[in-house]
Design an enzyme around this catalytic site. Structure first.
Site, PDB file in Angstrom:
ATOM      1  N   ASN A 176      39.391 -21.707  -1.695  1.00  0.00           N
ATOM      2  CA  ASN A 176      39.686 -21.917  -0.423  1.00  0.00           C
ATOM      3  C   ASN A 176      38.289 -21.607   0.193  1.00  0.00           C
ATOM      4  O   ASN A 176      38.129 -20.520   0.609  1.00  0.00           O
ATOM      5  CB  ASN A 176      40.801 -21.064  -0.001  1.00  0.00           C
ATOM      6  CG  ASN A 176      41.168 -21.158   1.845  1.00  0.00           C
ATOM      7  OD1 ASN A 176      40.234 -21.638   2.530  1.00  0.00           O
ATOM      8  ND2 ASN A 176      42.107 -20.332   1.717  1.00  0.00           N
ATOM      9  N   LYS A 194      37.196 -18.244  -1.263  1.00  0.00           N
ATOM     10  CA  LYS A 194      38.689 -17.540  -1.590  1.00  0.00           C
ATOM     11  C   LYS A 194      38.657 -18.965  -3.143  1.00  0.00           C
ATOM     12  O   LYS A 194      38.564 -19.799  -2.907  1.00  0.00           O
ATOM     13  CB  LYS A 194      39.654 -17.255  -1.082  1.00  0.00           C
ATOM     14  CG  LYS A 194      39.385 -16.836   0.177  1.00  0.00           C
ATOM     15  CD  LYS A 194      41.049 -16.092   0.327  1.00  0.00           C
ATOM     16  CE  LYS A 194      41.064 -15.583   2.087  1.00  0.00           C
ATOM     17  NZ  LYS A 194      41.705 -16.120   3.403  1.00  0.00           N
ATOM     18  N   ARG A 243      41.691 -26.110  -0.852  1.00  0.00           N
ATOM     19  CA  ARG A 243      42.320 -26.237   0.367  1.00  0.00           C
ATOM     20  C   ARG A 243      41.813 -26.588   1.356  1.00  0.00           C
ATOM     21  O   ARG A 243      40.397 -26.816   1.454  1.00  0.00           O
ATOM     22  CB  ARG A 243      42.357 -24.547   0.691  1.00  0.00           C
ATOM     23  CG  ARG A 243      43.728 -24.278   1.638  1.00  0.00           C
ATOM     24  CD  ARG A 243      43.172 -23.724   2.982  1.00  0.00           C
ATOM     25  NE  ARG A 243      43.685 -23.768   3.552  1.00  0.00           N
ATOM     26  CZ  ARG A 243      43.736 -22.499   5.448  1.00  0.00           C
ATOM     27  NH1 ARG A 243      42.341 -21.993   5.249  1.00  0.00           N
ATOM     28  NH2 ARG A 243      44.590 -22.429   6.068  1.00  0.00           N
ATOM     29  N   HIS A 248      49.462 -24.171   8.317  1.00  0.00           N
ATOM     30  CA  HIS A 248      50.280 -23.810   7.850  1.00  0.00           C
ATOM     31  C   HIS A 248      51.004 -24.794   6.082  1.00  0.00           C
ATOM     32  O   HIS A 248      52.219 -23.827   6.078  1.00  0.00           O
ATOM     33  CB  HIS A 248      51.173 -22.512   7.986  1.00  0.00           C
ATOM     34  CG  HIS A 248      50.014 -21.708   8.945  1.00  0.00           C
ATOM     35  ND1 HIS A 248      50.516 -20.973   9.960  1.00  0.00           N
ATOM     36  CD2 HIS A 248      49.200 -21.229   8.616  1.00  0.00           C
ATOM     37  CE1 HIS A 248      49.874 -20.059  10.683  1.00  0.00           C
ATOM     38  NE2 HIS A 248      49.100 -20.015   9.145  1.00  0.00           N
ATOM     39  N   HIS A 297      56.589 -18.290   9.277  1.00  0.00           N
ATOM     40  CA  HIS A 297      54.978 -17.830   9.064  1.00  0.00           C
ATOM     41  C   HIS A 297      53.996 -16.909  10.175  1.00  0.00           C
ATOM     42  O   HIS A 297      53.559 -17.720  10.711  1.00  0.00           O
ATOM     43  CB  HIS A 297      53.494 -18.960   8.216  1.00  0.00           C
ATOM     44  CG  HIS A 297      52.754 -18.421   7.741  1.00  0.00           C
ATOM     45  ND1 HIS A 297      52.353 -18.264   6.502  1.00  0.00           N
ATOM     46  CD2 HIS A 297      51.944 -17.978   8.111  1.00  0.00           C
ATOM     47  CE1 HIS A 297      50.927 -18.721   6.547  1.00  0.00           C
ATOM     48  NE2 HIS A 297      50.717 -17.991   7.592  1.00  0.00           N
ATOM     49  N   GLY A 353      51.795 -14.485  10.540  1.00  0.00           N
ATOM     50  CA  GLY A 353      49.959 -13.144   9.977  1.00  0.00           C
ATOM     51  C   GLY A 353      49.196 -12.905  11.227  1.00  0.00           C
ATOM     52  O   GLY A 353      49.843 -12.925  12.213  1.00  0.00           O
ATOM     53  N   GLY A 388      47.208 -15.338  12.580  1.00  0.00           N
ATOM     54  CA  GLY A 388      47.958 -16.941  12.862  1.00  0.00           C
ATOM     55  C   GLY A 388      49.527 -17.085  12.648  1.00  0.00           C
ATOM     56  O   GLY A 388      49.805 -15.902  11.744  1.00  0.00           O
ATOM     57  N   ARG A 392      45.675 -15.588  19.461  1.00  0.00           N
ATOM     58  CA  ARG A 392      45.762 -16.647  20.341  1.00  0.00           C
ATOM     59  C   ARG A 392      47.226 -17.056  21.048  1.00  0.00           C
ATOM     60  O   ARG A 392      47.538 -16.201  20.948  1.00  0.00           O
ATOM     61  CB  ARG A 392      46.214 -18.171  18.971  1.00  0.00           C
ATOM     62  CG  ARG A 392      44.158 -18.435  19.099  1.00  0.00           C
ATOM     63  CD  ARG A 392      44.933 -19.178  17.399  1.00  0.00           C
ATOM     64  NE  ARG A 392      44.382 -18.482  15.508  1.00  0.00           N
ATOM     65  CZ  ARG A 392      44.772 -19.069  14.557  1.00  0.00           C
ATOM     66  NH1 ARG A 392      45.813 -20.392  14.165  1.00  0.00           N
ATOM     67  NH2 ARG A 392      44.376 -18.307  13.224  1.00  0.00           N
ATOM     68  N   ASP A 432      45.718  -6.221  15.403  1.00  0.00           N
ATOM     69  CA  ASP A 432      46.946  -5.758  14.134  1.00  0.00           C
ATOM     70  C   ASP A 432      48.279  -5.539  14.314  1.00  0.00           C
ATOM     71  O   ASP A 432      48.344  -4.016  14.811  1.00  0.00           O
ATOM     72  CB  ASP A 432      46.112  -5.213  13.359  1.00  0.00           C
ATOM     73  CG  ASP A 432      46.470  -4.425  12.423  1.00  0.00           C
ATOM     74  OD1 ASP A 432      47.745  -4.534  11.611  1.00  0.00           O
ATOM     75  OD2 ASP A 432      46.017  -4.994  10.900  1.00  0.00           O
ATOM     76  N   ARG A 433      49.519  -5.865  13.836  1.00  0.00           N
ATOM     77  CA  ARG A 433      50.734  -5.118  14.231  1.00  0.00           C
ATOM     78  C   ARG A 433      50.971  -3.839  13.682  1.00  0.00           C
ATOM     79  O   ARG A 433      51.682  -3.273  14.614  1.00  0.00           O
ATOM     80  CB  ARG A 433      51.632  -6.543  13.908  1.00  0.00           C
ATOM     81  CG  ARG A 433      52.012  -8.064  14.080  1.00  0.00           C
ATOM     82  CD  ARG A 433      50.749  -8.434  15.411  1.00  0.00           C
ATOM     83  NE  ARG A 433      51.361  -9.550  15.151  1.00  0.00           N
ATOM     84  CZ  ARG A 433      50.776 -10.449  14.659  1.00  0.00           C
ATOM     85  NH1 ARG A 433      49.871  -9.935  13.624  1.00  0.00           N
ATOM     86  NH2 ARG A 433      51.034 -11.457  14.564  1.00  0.00           N
ATOM     87  N   ARG A 434      50.537  -3.491  13.075  1.00  0.00           N
ATOM     88  CA  ARG A 434      50.451  -2.297  13.117  1.00  0.00           C
ATOM     89  C   ARG A 434      49.906  -0.897  14.051  1.00  0.00           C
ATOM     90  O   ARG A 434      50.144   0.133  14.269  1.00  0.00           O
ATOM     91  CB  ARG A 434      49.676  -1.081  11.455  1.00  0.00           C
ATOM     92  CG  ARG A 434      50.628  -2.012   9.938  1.00  0.00           C
ATOM     93  CD  ARG A 434      49.042  -2.354   9.185  1.00  0.00           C
ATOM     94  NE  ARG A 434      49.035  -3.427   8.738  1.00  0.00           N
ATOM     95  CZ  ARG A 434      47.885  -3.567   8.196  1.00  0.00           C
ATOM     96  NH1 ARG A 434      48.202  -3.567   6.320  1.00  0.00           N
ATOM     97  NH2 ARG A 434      46.707  -4.869   8.184  1.00  0.00           N
ATOM     98  N   GLU A 454      50.121 -19.592  -1.520  1.00  0.00           N
ATOM     99  CA  GLU A 454      50.077 -20.863  -0.821  1.00  0.00           C
ATOM    100  C   GLU A 454      48.665 -21.417  -2.652  1.00  0.00           C
ATOM    101  O   GLU A 454      48.548 -22.310  -2.321  1.00  0.00           O
ATOM    102  CB  GLU A 454      48.814 -20.917   0.621  1.00  0.00           C
ATOM    103  CG  GLU A 454      49.400 -21.018   1.665  1.00  0.00           C
ATOM    104  CD  GLU A 454      48.615 -20.094   2.778  1.00  0.00           C
ATOM    105  OE1 GLU A 454      48.582 -19.346   2.988  1.00  0.00           O
ATOM    106  OE2 GLU A 454      49.085 -21.080   3.698  1.00  0.00           O
TER     107      GLU A 454
END
Ligand code: ADP
Length: 412
Positions: A7, A14, A90, A179, A207, A209, A211, A240, A282-284, A386
């Site tokens: 990827n 990756k 990918r 995705h 999904h 994340g 994104g 975004r 970051d949601r945390r 994925e």
């Protein structure tokens, strides 16, 4: 035998090694800072974690380093290069040409090159990875697995924009969706977990994340998805904007004298949750700050959750009903709060959350049902994979099963 997945992003590669027998990943790793100074490789192989610092001037050097690390040493993940039987790549944008994974041929490379204008940030590094890996492993099949392919089943009413039709004809402006491998994987897994035939289910896959995208998967086919011509459209994302009034960027460009490149950067990198909170994507961090009384963070969570709630309702309507909702990716797999807020008030659709199961489903990469047992609509948390889709599709093409997507990712 092993399948290698690659990827390639703009500055990273990756990778993973998949063993089809017994269908498990031998190792996963990443080369970071490709093309920059200070490149390094990190790899997880069983319990062993390794890190190698070596400058990789380009994707070719990075893929070369990956092959070297994979095949060197007594306990190397791969016995020798010859045991790698196929490479799955990918590939972000397959345009309208590819509705499924395909073997890389000179013609496919030419098509991907032509599609680079649609995905200028993604397809060029994907192609660089394909070219590098083909040069290093010329005698085995290389397979392109597209983020867009799963959504090629959308009907015209879902993929055409209400814009001048010539833009579609001239520039290919339409909804493609992204995705796709993730939506395919989690929707198939949902069917396995529910013990029902994939081609009878109406599923909304979320999904979420950095994104984020949603898909309406009706009877095994993607019939709508929230990302569009680019991955900028749709749900509220980390940085975004997702769905907005298209007049807003035009207004701000005029008011502040901005050019298109600057507006592109603002919408992709400075909007979404980062724009709303002014501090965090970051949601945390956002959840913590909200707990400490930060009103903008509290609003940001509510806005993200509402965007998810609305898409569930819209896609249930588009499919004429709903059997299952699936949450996946970093936020979907971990944030009980976002899931709870997104699903609250949806009892009229037949969605009843089990609060304890929802709280319990975080981290651990475990599949879980978070709806009550009497909930007509099942809600599942399914960690996405994925790489598994890339590896299995590559294996299918290696074995000549070109119509492969019969695999349901069930190992039981
Ligand atoms: P990417 O799109 O970069 O692949 P991921 O799927 O890894 O993103 O998701 C990254 C997001 O997941 C981050 O915003 C992160 O905050 C979020 N996330 C991870 N763990 C948690 C958690 N425990 N609670 C809330 N959000 C989380």
């Amino acid at each position: 035998m092993s399948i290698l997945t690659l990827n390639c992003g703009s500055s990273s590669v990756k990778y993973s090694v998949y063993d089809p027998e017994p269908k498990s990943f031998v190792c996963r790793g990443i080369v970071e800072r490709v093309g920059l100074s200070g490149s390094f490789l990190r790899q997880q192989h069983g319990q062993a974690e390794s890190r190698i610092e070596r400058d990789c001037a380009d994707h070719s050097a990075a893929v070369q380093l990956v092959l070297e690390v994979l095949t060197t040493g007594d306990s190397s993940p791969v016995r020798d290069v010859a045991s790698i039987r196929a490479v799955g790549h990918r590939t972000v944008h397959g345009g309208e040409k590819f509705a499924r994974s395909a073997r890389v041929t000179p013609e496919l490379v030419k098509t991907l090159d032509a599609l680079s204008s649609l995905a200028p940030l993604h397809n060029p590094p994907n192609l660089a990875g394909i070219r590098a890996a083909q040069a290093l492993l010329p005698d085995i099949p290389h397979v392109a697995v597209f983020d867009t392919a799963f959504h090629q089943t959308m009907p015209p009413e879902a993929y055409l924009y209400p814009l001048p039709y010539e833009w579609y004809e001239r520039h290919g402006i339409r909804r493609y969706g992204f995705h796709g491998t993730s939506h395919l994987y989690v929707s198939k897994r949902a069917a396995v977990l529910l013990g029902r035939p994939y081609d009878t289910l109406r599923i909304v896959t979320l999904h979420v994340g950095n994104g984020a995208s949603a898909a309406a998967v009706c009877c095994g086919r993607s019939v709508d998805t929230s990302m569009g011509f680019t991955p900028l459209e749709g749900l509220v994302m980390g940085t975004r904007c997702g769905w907005i009034d298209p007049a807003i960027p035009l207004f701000v460009m005029q008011a502040e004298g901005l050019d298109a490149a600057e507006m592109d950067r603002l919408l992709n990198k400075q909007s979404g949750l980062l724009g709303l909170t002014g501090r965090f994507s970051d949601r945390r961090d956002i959840e913590k700050a909200a707990d400490e009384g930060d009103a903008r963070c509290t609003h940001a969570i509510a806005i993200e959750a509402l965007s998810l709630k609305k898409v569930i309702g819209a896609y249930a309507a588009a499919m004429g009903g709903l059997d299952c909702v699936v949450f996946t990716a970093g936020v979907g797999e971990n944030s009980a709060r976002i899931r709870e807020k997104a699903l609250s008030g949806l009892a009229f659709l037949g969605i009843h959350l089990d609060p304890a199961a929802n709280e319990h489903a975080r981290g651990g990469k475990a599949e879980a049902r978070i709806s009550r047992t009497d909930s007509p609509v099942r809600v599942l948390v399914i960690p996405t994979d994925e790489e598994l889709v890339i590896a299995e599709d590559s294996l299918a093409i290696l074995e000549g099963r070109f119509d492969a997507p019969d695999f349901d990712y069930s190992f039981d």
